[in-house]
Design a protein around this motif. Structure first.
Motif, short mmCIF file in Angstrom:
data_model
loop_
_atom_site.label_atom_id
_atom_site.label_comp_id
_atom_site.label_asym_id
_atom_site.label_seq_id
_atom_site.Cartn_x
_atom_site.Cartn_y
_atom_site.Cartn_z
N LYS A 70 -22.22 15.87 -33.53
CA LYS A 70 -20.90 16.51 -33.60
C LYS A 70 -20.56 16.88 -35.04
N SER A 71 -20.70 15.93 -35.92
CA SER A 71 -20.36 16.20 -37.32
C SER A 71 -21.52 15.99 -38.27
N SER A 72 -22.66 15.47 -37.77
CA SER A 72 -23.84 15.29 -38.62
C SER A 72 -25.05 15.08 -37.72
N ASP A 73 -26.21 14.89 -38.35
CA ASP A 73 -27.43 14.73 -37.58
C ASP A 73 -28.35 13.71 -38.25
N ILE A 74 -29.51 13.47 -37.63
CA ILE A 74 -30.42 12.44 -38.14
C ILE A 74 -31.09 12.84 -39.44
N SER A 75 -31.17 14.14 -39.71
CA SER A 75 -31.75 14.58 -40.97
C SER A 75 -30.85 14.24 -42.15
N TYR A 76 -29.56 14.55 -42.02
CA TYR A 76 -28.61 14.16 -43.07
C TYR A 76 -28.63 12.64 -43.26
N TYR A 77 -28.77 11.91 -42.16
CA TYR A 77 -28.66 10.46 -42.22
C TYR A 77 -29.90 9.80 -42.81
N LEU A 78 -31.10 10.26 -42.43
CA LEU A 78 -32.32 9.58 -42.87
C LEU A 78 -33.21 10.42 -43.78
N ASN A 79 -33.41 11.70 -43.49
CA ASN A 79 -34.26 12.50 -44.39
C ASN A 79 -33.71 12.53 -45.81
N SER A 80 -32.41 12.33 -45.94
CA SER A 80 -31.78 12.35 -47.26
C SER A 80 -32.42 11.36 -48.22
N HIS A 81 -32.94 10.24 -47.71
CA HIS A 81 -33.57 9.24 -48.57
C HIS A 81 -34.78 9.81 -49.31
N HIS A 82 -35.74 10.34 -48.56
CA HIS A 82 -36.97 10.80 -49.19
C HIS A 82 -36.82 12.16 -49.85
N ILE A 83 -35.85 12.94 -49.41
CA ILE A 83 -35.54 14.17 -50.13
C ILE A 83 -35.01 13.82 -51.52
N ASP A 84 -34.16 12.80 -51.61
CA ASP A 84 -33.68 12.37 -52.93
C ASP A 84 -34.84 11.85 -53.77
N PHE A 85 -35.76 11.11 -53.16
CA PHE A 85 -36.92 10.63 -53.93
C PHE A 85 -37.69 11.81 -54.51
N SER A 86 -37.86 12.88 -53.74
CA SER A 86 -38.57 14.05 -54.24
C SER A 86 -37.83 14.70 -55.40
N GLU A 87 -36.53 14.89 -55.24
CA GLU A 87 -35.76 15.52 -56.31
C GLU A 87 -35.80 14.69 -57.58
N TRP A 88 -35.67 13.38 -57.43
CA TRP A 88 -35.72 12.46 -58.57
C TRP A 88 -37.09 12.50 -59.23
N THR A 89 -38.14 12.51 -58.43
CA THR A 89 -39.51 12.49 -58.94
C THR A 89 -39.90 13.82 -59.59
N LEU A 90 -39.49 14.92 -58.99
CA LEU A 90 -39.97 16.23 -59.41
C LEU A 90 -39.03 16.94 -60.38
N GLU A 91 -37.99 16.27 -60.85
CA GLU A 91 -37.06 16.87 -61.81
C GLU A 91 -37.85 17.37 -63.03
N GLY A 92 -37.71 18.66 -63.33
CA GLY A 92 -38.42 19.25 -64.45
C GLY A 92 -39.87 19.61 -64.15
N ILE A 93 -40.35 19.27 -62.95
CA ILE A 93 -41.73 19.56 -62.56
C ILE A 93 -41.78 20.64 -61.50
N ALA A 94 -40.94 20.52 -60.47
CA ALA A 94 -40.93 21.48 -59.37
C ALA A 94 -39.53 21.59 -58.81
N ARG A 95 -39.30 22.66 -58.07
CA ARG A 95 -37.99 22.87 -57.44
C ARG A 95 -38.20 23.39 -56.02
N PRO A 96 -37.31 23.04 -55.07
CA PRO A 96 -37.44 23.52 -53.70
C PRO A 96 -37.00 24.98 -53.60
N VAL A 97 -37.78 25.78 -52.87
CA VAL A 97 -37.46 27.21 -52.78
C VAL A 97 -37.33 27.70 -51.34
#
Length: 324
Positions: free
Chosen positions: A113-140
């Motif tokens: 209704k107001s959110s989904d399982i991706s916002y709830y759980l994928n957010s963890h490893h997406i943050d790990f990627s952004e934290w890890t790849l800062e200055g190295i790569a960016r999502p396009v």
């Protein structure tokens, strides 16, 4: 919450753990009160709201951060440092995180209704990627796909599992890497509440991390067999007293409060925490862009979404349907 916020003063701290679609309004009200704010992941659901929070926080000179405790997990922190210092350009990542299907009942008031399982759980490893790849790569580019059936059988109009496939562009030579993030809330009940693991490969190395299984299992009469992780939270008391203060599930909060105290005292500035030591609003914009682009892709029958950047080449400014 408006009445509650009115009782606080500038420099106080707000920690927001509410349904995803309420984060933005509550956080913005706290910021306008001059409060430092920590919001559970996802910090907000749209790129527009994220940018608005950054602008408001700068106007009030307050710290706004996202609560993502995996940054203080020693396994994840070491994996991040190895990837950044030894593995070269990003090539591939696969991340999986799930919870048992009884969670659909727990979250039935907002699931689908107001959110989904991706916002709830994928957010963890997406943050790990952004934290890890800062200055190295960016999502396009982001493409969303899903599995359905279990939730629908319970009368819930939401996906059972969501997979986001994200193309990352290495900044040094424009080569591409691919990350696949899968989350589900229809898993069978197992030895852990949440299965969570990832594989990361760079041009010079690779690493596997299984966050759910740390080599400690417990069997006890009258209770199911369990794999436990006291590194996250030590629930067993010592001499009848809570003794989990050193757990990374606690450190996430402790270090945020410490940062707020240092800012209030004048010994640190707000922007000094944009160095990766905290998941600040300024350093988590790409994650929000990925999550929103994934949701928009799902709602557009799997059409890929492009993430566009401003002059700095780092901060997303727009999400646009990909044109083939």
């Amino acid at each position: 919450y408006i009445d509650a916020i009115a009782t606080f003063k500038a420099g106080d701290v707000a920690i927001i753990f509410t349904p995803d679609d309420t984060h933005y309004d509550i956080a913005l009200a706290c910021i306008n009160q001059g409060m430092h704010v920590m919001v559970t992941k996802p910090i907000v659901q749209t790129l527009e709201h994220h940018i608005n929070l950054i602008k408001a926080a700068k106007e009030k000179n307050v710290l706004v951060s996202m609560e993502v405790h995996k940054r203080w997990d020693p396994f994840y922190a070491d994996a991040r440092d190895r990837a950044r210092s030894q593995f070269g350009n990003f090539q591939y990542m696969y991340a999986y995180m799930s919870q048992p299907k009884h969670q659909l009942e727990t979250f039935k008031a907002w699931a689908g209704k107001s959110s989904d399982i991706s916002y709830y759980l994928n957010s963890h490893h997406i943050d790990f990627s952004e934290w890890t790849l800062e200055g190295i790569a960016r999502p396009v580019r982001v493409t969303g796909t899903s599995s359905t059936g279990v939730a629908h059988s319970k009368g819930m109009k939401t996906e059972d599992s969501i997979t986001l496939t994200v193309q990352w562009e290495n900044l040094n030579d424009k080569t591409l890497g691919c990350a696949v993030y899968t989350s589900s809330w229809v898993a069978p009940k197992g030895d852990v509440h949440s299965q969570q693991r990832f594989f990361y490969m760079g041009s010079n190395g690779e690493i596997n991390v299984d966050q759910a299984h740390r080599g400690m299992t417990v069997a006890q009469d009258g209770k199911p067999f369990a794999s436990v992780n006291p590194l996250f939270m030590k629930y067993t008391p010592t001499n009848g007293m809570f003794s989990g203060q050193a757990s990374y599930g606690v450190k996430s909060f402790e270090l945020f409060v410490d940062a707020c105290r240092d800012i209030n005292s004048g010994s640190r500035t707000v922007d000094s925490y944009d160095d990766g030591s905290l998941a600040t609003a300024c350093t988590t914009v790409q994650g929000t862009a990925i999550l929103e682009a994934g949701r928009r892709s799902l709602d557009s029958d799997g059409q890929p979404m492009d993430i566009l950047y401003g002059e700095d080449g780092h901060t997303p400014v727009e999400i646009r349907p990909h044109q083939f």
